[in-house]
Design a protein around this motif. Structure first.
Motif, PDB file in Angstrom:
ATOM      1  N   MET A  65       0.839  -1.178   0.000  1.00 46.42           N
ATOM      2  CA  MET A  65       0.000   0.000   0.000  1.00 46.42           C
ATOM      3  C   MET A  65       0.885   1.243   0.000  1.00 46.42           C
ATOM      4  SD  MET A  65      -3.181   0.522   0.105  1.00 46.42           S
ATOM      5  CE  MET A  65      -4.227   1.900   0.209  1.00 46.42           C
ATOM      6  N   LEU A  66       0.581   2.185  -0.890  1.00 44.83           N
ATOM      7  CA  LEU A  66       1.363   3.420  -0.978  1.00 44.83           C
ATOM      8  C   LEU A  66       0.705   4.525  -0.157  1.00 44.83           C
ATOM      9  CD1 LEU A  66       2.245   3.460  -4.776  1.00 44.83           C
ATOM     10  CD2 LEU A  66       3.715   2.830  -2.870  1.00 44.83           C
ATOM     11  N   VAL A  67       1.543   5.358   0.462  1.00 46.69           N
ATOM     12  CA  VAL A  67       1.090   6.476   1.274  1.00 46.69           C
ATOM     13  C   VAL A  67       1.616   7.760   0.648  1.00 46.69           C
ATOM     14  CG1 VAL A  67       1.237   7.538   3.551  1.00 46.69           C
ATOM     15  CG2 VAL A  67       1.134   5.065   3.349  1.00 46.69           C
ATOM     16  N   THR A  68       0.758   8.767   0.511  1.00 47.18           N
ATOM     17  CA  THR A  68       1.185  10.059  -0.010  1.00 47.18           C
ATOM     18  C   THR A  68       1.871  10.832   1.103  1.00 47.18           C
ATOM     19  OG1 THR A  68      -0.642  10.106  -1.594  1.00 47.18           O
ATOM     20  CG2 THR A  68       0.414  12.201  -1.090  1.00 47.18           C
ATOM     21  N   VAL A  69       3.148  11.159   0.896  1.00 43.42           N
ATOM     22  CA  VAL A  69       3.902  11.888   1.917  1.00 43.42           C
ATOM     23  C   VAL A  69       4.033  13.366   1.589  1.00 43.42           C
ATOM     24  CG1 VAL A  69       5.206   9.912   2.760  1.00 43.42           C
ATOM     25  CG2 VAL A  69       6.090  11.242   0.847  1.00 43.42           C
ATOM     26  N   SER A  70       3.761  13.742   0.340  1.00 44.21           N
ATOM     27  CA  SER A  70       3.921  15.138  -0.047  1.00 44.21           C
ATOM     28  C   SER A  70       3.178  15.404  -1.355  1.00 44.21           C
ATOM     29  CB  SER A  70       5.420  15.407  -0.188  1.00 44.21           C
ATOM     30  OG  SER A  70       5.688  16.658  -0.654  1.00 44.21           O
ATOM     31  N   ARG A  71       2.791  16.662  -1.539  1.00 38.13           N
ATOM     32  CA  ARG A  71       2.111  17.087  -2.770  1.00 38.13           C
ATOM     33  C   ARG A  71       2.814  18.320  -3.323  1.00 38.13           C
ATOM     34  NH1 ARG A  71      -3.168  14.910  -3.156  1.00 38.13           N
ATOM     35  NH2 ARG A  71      -3.730  13.757  -1.288  1.00 38.13           N
ATOM     36  N   TYR A  72       2.877  18.415  -4.657  1.00 33.84           N
ATOM     37  CA  TYR A  72       3.575  19.516  -5.315  1.00 33.84           C
ATOM     38  C   TYR A  72       2.720  20.059  -6.459  1.00 33.84           C
ATOM     39  CZ  TYR A  72       7.417  17.508  -2.738  1.00 33.84           C
ATOM     40  OH  TYR A  72       8.191  17.021  -1.738  1.00 33.84           O
ATOM     41  N   SER A  73       2.926  21.317  -6.776  1.00 36.27           N
ATOM     42  CA  SER A  73       2.177  21.939  -7.869  1.00 36.27           C
ATOM     43  C   SER A  73       2.712  21.522  -9.230  1.00 36.27           C
ATOM     44  CB  SER A  73       2.245  23.462  -7.763  1.00 36.27           C
ATOM     45  OG  SER A  73       1.601  23.897  -6.594  1.00 36.27           O
ATOM     46  N   PHE A  74       4.017  21.293  -9.316  1.00 37.37           N
ATOM     47  CA  PHE A  74       4.647  20.978 -10.590  1.00 37.37           C
ATOM     48  C   PHE A  74       5.420  19.663 -10.491  1.00 37.37           C
ATOM     49  CE2 PHE A  74       4.400  25.622 -10.358  1.00 37.37           C
ATOM     50  CZ  PHE A  74       3.599  25.856 -11.470  1.00 37.37           C
ATOM     51  N   PRO A  75       5.468  18.891 -11.567  1.00 30.92           N
ATOM     52  CA  PRO A  75       6.175  17.606 -11.542  1.00 30.92           C
ATOM     53  C   PRO A  75       7.663  17.712 -11.213  1.00 30.92           C
ATOM     54  CG  PRO A  75       4.690  17.662 -13.400  1.00 30.92           C
ATOM     55  CD  PRO A  75       4.691  19.046 -12.804  1.00 30.92           C
TER      56      PRO A  75
END
Length: 131
Positions: A1-11
């Protein structure tokens, strides 16, 4: 199972963080990268580009991403650190003076009449100065 650790506006921001995790031996995956590349206006609607790690690595990944490596970069590049003229602190950053006014003038007149100058900002006392 994968967990989202961070989010970004640009790749590209997600790839920089993924590279940091890869150097620490943490497997990381980037989700929604291609969707955002094709239609960047969807970035906010989708919650940005997600950096995901397997569940057992989540806590270590968060610790690695929270590390402040700015001082290491400054030493490696040998950049002169600006000293605050008000309090003498070396906790400073680059700051452009007049950028907000230039943007407002551009919106109003379609021409940036207000000059933008380079300066510095002290994170300790908040002083802003011209260089």
């Amino acid at each position: 199972m994968l967990v989202t650790v961070s989010r970004y506006s640009f790749p590209y921001e997600a790839h920089i963080a993924k590279s940091r995790l890869d150097t620490e031996g943490i497997p990381a995956f980037i989700a929604d990268e291609h969707t955002i590349n094709m239609q960047w206006l969807y970035s906010n609607a989708l919650g940005g580009v997600r950096l995901q790690v397997p569940e057992p690595f989540a806590e270590k990944a968060l610790q690695v991403l929270d590390e402040d490596r700015e001082k290491d970069l400054i030493e490696a590049v040998e950049v002169d650190v600006q000293i605050c003229p008000h309090c003498g602190s070396d906790d400073t950053e680059f700051h452009q003076l007049g950028r907000r006014w230039a943007f407002l003038m551009f919106l109003g007149l379609n021409f940036p009449l207000f000059p933008v100058r380079d300066g510095g900002k002290c994170n300790a006392c908040g002083t802003i100065w011209k260089t």
